[in-house]
Structures are given as structure tokens and as C-alpha cells.
Scaffold this active site. Sequence first.
Site, PDB file in Angstrom:
ATOM      1  N   HIS A 197       6.595  13.626   1.518  1.00  0.00           N
ATOM      2  CA  HIS A 197       5.929  12.322   1.673  1.00  0.00           C
ATOM      3  C   HIS A 197       4.814  12.403   2.731  1.00  0.00           C
ATOM      4  CE1 HIS A 197       6.062   7.751   2.015  1.00  0.00           C
ATOM      5  NE2 HIS A 197       5.370   8.112   3.079  1.00  0.00           N
ATOM      6  N   GLU A 198       5.136  12.997   3.889  1.00  0.00           N
ATOM      7  CA  GLU A 198       4.145  13.086   4.974  1.00  0.00           C
ATOM      8  C   GLU A 198       3.011  14.036   4.595  1.00  0.00           C
ATOM      9  OE1 GLU A 198       4.290  10.836   7.095  1.00  0.00           O
ATOM     10  OE2 GLU A 198       6.348  10.281   6.645  1.00  0.00           O
ATOM     11  N   HIS A 233       0.312  12.458   2.683  1.00  0.00           N
ATOM     12  CA  HIS A 233      -0.645  11.679   3.481  1.00  0.00           C
ATOM     13  C   HIS A 233      -1.847  12.525   3.902  1.00  0.00           C
ATOM     14  CE1 HIS A 233       1.122   7.728   3.947  1.00  0.00           C
ATOM     15  NE2 HIS A 233       2.268   8.207   4.383  1.00  0.00           N
ATOM     16  N   CYS A 247       7.011   3.331   3.296  1.00  0.00           N
ATOM     17  CA  CYS A 247       5.919   3.922   4.070  1.00  0.00           C
ATOM     18  C   CYS A 247       5.439   2.902   5.091  1.00  0.00           C
ATOM     19  CB  CYS A 247       4.781   4.303   3.121  1.00  0.00           C
ATOM     20  SG  CYS A 247       3.378   5.056   3.954  1.00  0.00           S
TER      21      CYS A 247
HETATM   22 NI    NI Z   1       4.069   7.150   4.440  1.00  0.00          NI
END
Ligand code: NI
Length: 192
Positions: free
Chosen positions: A148-149, A152, A106
Site C-alpha cells: 500500500h505504501e 503511494h 488510507c
Molecule cells: Ni495510504
Amino acid sequence: MTLPIVAYGANILRKTAADIAADYPGLDKLIADMWETMYYSNGVGLAAPQINKDVRLFVVDSAQIFEHQEADEKGTYPDEPGIKKVFINAHVVSLEGEDWVYNEGCLSIPKIREDVVRPQEVTLEYLDEHFQPHTETFIGLTGRIIQHEYDHIDGKLFIDYLKPLRRKMLQGRLADISKGKVQVDYKMLFPK
Ligand code: NI
């Protein structure tokens, strides 16, 4: 314009981001800056909280991975040739398929890479950059990056998936990152 990337330890990386309206000020410029920042820092995805904006927006380019694959790696992932897309106001509809392991990193947590288990498929409702609605399922590396995004914009990080012992072993390095004790070749914003 490249933007500084928010480092681990900042509160914004732990907040649930809010949906935006079509008249969100400077949206086109923000998206262009996110692409530029992502490519400059050699990322395959970037979420708005990572550039200090508390909104449900992320960009993903998995096509560049396939473009740079060696011939003997072709056919490894089912989502070839990948995608390049903007995701606005994304909300996960379902997570399905078998769990699989992939080594993730990341931009907000430089120099740490860990194996993370996630399901194969993610189905999302989202708006594109023209505010057109889509419901779409993503698999393979693309599905992986999107999960993953997406995390966030819900205040989650890939290290949250690690076993407690593994996480504990990383504590010192994570603390160093939040104090700015890390060398990266892109601009970062460290928590005060
Ligand atoms: Ni990330």
C-alpha cells in the site's frame, strides 16, 4: 512536529516519486516528523507524498498491530511480530504468492475502507535510514502495508484496485474529501 496529510485529489498523490541522495536536506528530521505524524493520525504506514514530498520514502510500523491484538487473534498472520522500518528509494523486485483480500484504508482518503486484493509476498530493494541497502521479502500484514505504501511513491491509491462500479459508487464521497468536506481529527491539506 506533526505534518498535515495531503487529501485525495491532490496531484502529488498521482506522481511517481523520485529517489533521493544521502545528503537530502533535513532527512533525519523529515523521518522523525513522518513517524510522529503517522502515530498521531493512528496510521500503520505513511508515505512522503502524503506529507507533500515528492520522494521515494515511506515508514511502516506493523508491530503495533500485533502488540494490540487480542489473545484470540494471535497466530492469524504469518508476519508476527511485525516490523518498524524506514524505506528509502524502494523498488519492487517481485510480487508473488496467492492473492488475498484485506480491508484497507488510507490517511489521505479518510472514512473510506474497502476490500483490496493483493498478492501475499512483496520483495523490495531499498535503503534503510542509514542508507544501507537491503533486499527483503515481506508477507502477511507487513507485506500488505508495504504494498500500500509503495503504491503511494508510484502515484497509486488503494481505490485504483476496486471494480469500476464500486469506484463509481464512491465518487461522491471522494469528491467531498477533495473539497475538504470531511471531518478528521488530524490536520489535512486539501487541493486548491
Ligand atoms: Ni495510504
